[in-house]
Design an enzyme around this catalytic site. Structure first.
Site, mmCIF file in Angstrom:
data_model
loop_
_atom_site.group_PDB
_atom_site.id
_atom_site.type_symbol
_atom_site.label_atom_id
_atom_site.label_comp_id
_atom_site.label_asym_id
_atom_site.label_seq_id
_atom_site.Cartn_x
_atom_site.Cartn_y
_atom_site.Cartn_z
ATOM 1 N N PRO A 73 -38.129 9.743 -16.256
ATOM 2 C CA PRO A 73 -36.950 10.641 -15.873
ATOM 3 C C PRO A 73 -35.485 10.239 -15.994
ATOM 4 C CG PRO A 73 -37.969 9.310 -14.011
ATOM 5 C CD PRO A 73 -38.869 9.115 -15.393
ATOM 6 N N CYS A 114 -31.686 11.501 -15.161
ATOM 7 C CA CYS A 114 -30.483 12.325 -14.535
ATOM 8 C C CYS A 114 -29.659 13.035 -15.576
ATOM 9 C CB CYS A 114 -29.587 11.582 -13.636
ATOM 10 S SG CYS A 114 -30.433 10.949 -12.222
ATOM 11 N N ALA A 133 -34.648 12.392 -11.318
ATOM 12 C CA ALA A 133 -34.544 12.138 -10.174
ATOM 13 C C ALA A 133 -33.998 13.551 -9.322
ATOM 14 C CB ALA A 133 -33.515 11.215 -9.925
ATOM 15 N N GLN A 173 -39.709 13.820 -10.696
ATOM 16 C CA GLN A 173 -39.216 12.578 -9.861
ATOM 17 C C GLN A 173 -38.487 12.956 -8.550
ATOM 18 O OE1 GLN A 173 -36.460 9.576 -10.900
ATOM 19 N NE2 GLN A 173 -38.106 8.093 -10.800
ATOM 20 N N TYR A 186 -32.519 2.773 -4.881
ATOM 21 C CA TYR A 186 -32.199 3.773 -4.126
ATOM 22 C C TYR A 186 -32.911 3.832 -2.598
ATOM 23 C CZ TYR A 186 -30.161 5.624 -8.371
ATOM 24 O OH TYR A 186 -29.232 5.615 -9.395
ATOM 25 N N ARG A 192 -42.722 5.231 -8.740
ATOM 26 C CA ARG A 192 -41.869 4.270 -9.499
ATOM 27 C C ARG A 192 -41.434 3.320 -8.735
ATOM 28 N NH1 ARG A 192 -37.241 5.280 -14.368
ATOM 29 N NH2 ARG A 192 -38.653 4.659 -15.889
ATOM 30 N N ARG A 196 -34.097 6.370 -23.081
ATOM 31 C CA ARG A 196 -33.021 6.723 -24.332
ATOM 32 C C ARG A 196 -33.552 6.965 -25.369
ATOM 33 N NH1 ARG A 196 -30.553 1.238 -22.288
ATOM 34 N NH2 ARG A 196 -32.866 0.984 -21.910
HETATM 35 C C1 LIG Z 1 -29.466 9.239 -18.891
HETATM 36 C C2 LIG Z 1 -30.525 8.492 -18.170
HETATM 37 C C3 LIG Z 1 -30.647 8.845 -16.910
HETATM 38 C C4 LIG Z 1 -31.672 8.228 -16.260
HETATM 39 N N1 LIG Z 1 -32.001 8.523 -14.852
HETATM 40 C C5 LIG Z 1 -33.048 7.988 -14.446
HETATM 41 C C6 LIG Z 1 -33.597 8.985 -13.085
HETATM 42 O O1 LIG Z 1 -33.157 10.025 -12.937
HETATM 43 N N2 LIG Z 1 -34.673 8.265 -12.418
HETATM 44 C C7 LIG Z 1 -35.205 7.055 -12.957
HETATM 45 O O2 LIG Z 1 -35.943 6.401 -12.261
HETATM 46 N N3 LIG Z 1 -34.740 6.215 -13.871
HETATM 47 C C8 LIG Z 1 -33.735 7.038 -14.703
HETATM 48 N N4 LIG Z 1 -33.171 6.405 -15.740
HETATM 49 C C9 LIG Z 1 -34.008 5.124 -16.222
HETATM 50 C C10 LIG Z 1 -35.006 5.455 -17.293
HETATM 51 O O3 LIG Z 1 -35.984 6.192 -16.781
HETATM 52 C C11 LIG Z 1 -35.703 4.439 -17.947
HETATM 53 O O4 LIG Z 1 -36.300 3.658 -17.011
HETATM 54 C C12 LIG Z 1 -34.776 3.375 -18.597
HETATM 55 O O5 LIG Z 1 -33.606 3.964 -19.286
HETATM 56 C C13 LIG Z 1 -35.448 2.070 -19.208
HETATM 57 O O6 LIG Z 1 -36.116 3.079 -20.459
HETATM 58 P P1 LIG Z 1 -35.564 3.217 -21.870
HETATM 59 O O7 LIG Z 1 -35.243 1.566 -22.382
HETATM 60 O O8 LIG Z 1 -36.615 3.583 -22.696
HETATM 61 O O9 LIG Z 1 -34.269 3.935 -21.821
HETATM 62 C C14 LIG Z 1 -32.224 6.963 -16.523
HETATM 63 C C15 LIG Z 1 -31.904 6.444 -17.759
HETATM 64 C C16 LIG Z 1 -30.945 7.042 -18.700
HETATM 65 C C17 LIG Z 1 -30.818 6.570 -19.826
#
Ligand SMILES: Cc1cc2nc3c(=O)[nH]c(=O)nc-3n(C[C@H](O)[C@H](O)[C@H](O)COP(=O)(O)O)c2cc1C
Length: 370
Positions: free
Chosen positions: A23, A25, A57, A100, A182, A230, A324
């Site tokens: 997920p 945001c 989220a 989520q 959260y 999560r 990402r």
């Molecule tokens: C732009 C962005 C928005 C995110 N929004 C959420 C979210 O809405 N809910 C959540 O649990 N984690 C959120 N995260 C965390 C990611 O889901 C993920 O756990 C974290 O970026 C690590 O994974 P990665 O290394 O593949 O980016 C967000 C991360 C990014 C980069």
């Protein structure tokens, strides 16, 4: 045979492969309502070939938004806005889609990251935040209001009705956000939960509200709708929430019918010391999977196809989450499939791009009817 590209079932939903879009945001909703941005963003990711797309989220009540521009699912209008987006996406993609559901607790009422991410004052369109205890995330921030029984009941009901709206929307699964500092995580961690009633103190008491939310949501939608959670498996702070407590929490969730566990970490305290590096959260997922046998998603700096494959073949997790990396390369699963000899579903409009050396990438498309 690539294990990353083997199907996997969570409850009654079968994912075509083990790649999960975590997920993210987007801070692009208006009064909680999904916008054209969501149509573009989710439409784009729905063509990625991933096994599961988890929508960002999504707040269960307005006060549960991280920012005023967060997505929500608390009213007929927010439900209708998401229905519009989903019906467009569904015309062209049958990727399994989860959402989520979240409440930001004391980390609510902040600006979007590109606007600095700071607190939004009530006069500027922000709101009074709520939490288990009147303890701010940053010592200098205004304190949240400690939730009383009426507030707890209101939020539990908000999670329940968002779950019912999710079911009505025809989504495939729900992920409850109990990570990243959260509201539900705030109940779990002794650093943010210093209540002296039945919701604070012992581990059993700190787990009570998150478990009650899970149980009520589980009872509110048919069993065909998998509900997972999560978590942040550790606060990365001495004396905080940690892996041992996460295992106990995961076991309790499992007893209540939890369909999967998505293992992240951190976000609760500015004092956290995170050993960030490739796959740094994977061992946390592996421990929870080994201790519980729950379907487990590992996430965090997983960027390479071969590494994702190894996480599955080594039994560290059942699915891998990408955030990402898949924003950067929304065809990550296509490229991974090409490298690992897997297959992905692609829209027929794009079939002619199949590389000559990878004739099987999109399966046998010669006579396929769409
Ligand atoms: C732009 C962005 C928005 C995110 N929004 C959420 C979210 O809405 N809910 C959540 O649990 N984690 C959120 N995260 C965390 C990611 O889901 C993920 O756990 C974290 O970026 C690590 O994974 P990665 O290394 O593949 O980016 C967000 C991360 C990014 C980069």
């Amino acid at each position: 045979m690539s294990q990353l590209f083997s199907p996997y079932s969570i409850g009654s939903v079968t994912l075509p492969n083990r790649i999960v879009i975590a997920p993210m945001c987007q801070y692009s909703a208006v009064n909680g309502e999904a916008s054209d941005w969501h149509l573009m963003h989710l439409g784009n990711l729905a063509m990625s070939g991933a096994g599961l797309l988890i929508i960002e989220a999504t707040a269960v009540e307005p006060e549960g938004r991280i920012s005023p521009a967060d997505l929500g699912l608390w009213s007929d209008a927010t439900e209708a806005a998401l229905a519009r987006v989903l019906s467009a996406v569904r015309k062209y993609s049958d990727i399994p889609i989860a959402i989520q559901l979240a409440h930001a607790g004391r980390k609510a009422s902040t600006a979007a990251p590109w606007d600095g991410g700071g607190l939004v004052e009530i006069e500027q369109g922000g709101w009074q935040t709520v939490a288990p205890s009147a303890l701010a995330f940053m010592p200098d921030d205004p304190a949240p209001t400690a939730l009383d029984t009426t507030g707890l009941q209101r939020i539990l009901q908000a999670f329940v009705s968002a779950a019912q709206r999710t079911y009505k929307l025809g989504l495939d699964a729900i992920e409850i956000h109990a990570a990243h500092g959260y509201l539900l995580h705030e109940f779990l961690s002794p650093l943010s939960n210093q209540r002296d009633d039945e919701y604070g103190g012992s581990l059993e008491n700190r787990m009570r509200f998150p478990l009650a939310v899970f149980e009520a949501m589980r009872a509110a939608v048919p069993m065909q709708m998998p509900i997972g959670v999560r978590i942040s498996a550790t606060d990365w702070v001495d004396g905080g929430w940690d892996l041992a407590q996460s295992v106990i929490f995961a076991k309790a969730l499992q007893t209540l019918g939890c369909a999967f566990i998505h293992v992240s970490s951190g976000g609760l305290s500015p004092l956290q010391k995170i050993p960030v590096g490739p796959h740094y959260q994977v061992p946390l997922a592996a421990s929870i999977r080994a201790e519980t046998g729950l379907p487990t998603i590992a996430v965090g700096l997983i960027t390479e196809a071969e590494e994702a494959e190894a996480i599955i073949t080594d039994g560290q997790a059942d699915m891998v989450g990408l955030a990402r990396g898949i924003l950067y390369d929304p065809r990550w699963p296509w490229h991974a499939a090409a490298k690992l000899g897997g297959q992905v579903d692609a829209p027929p409009q794009y079939w002619r791009c199949q590389p000559r050396e990878q004739k099987a990438l999109f399966g046998d498309i010669r006579f396929r009817q769409r």
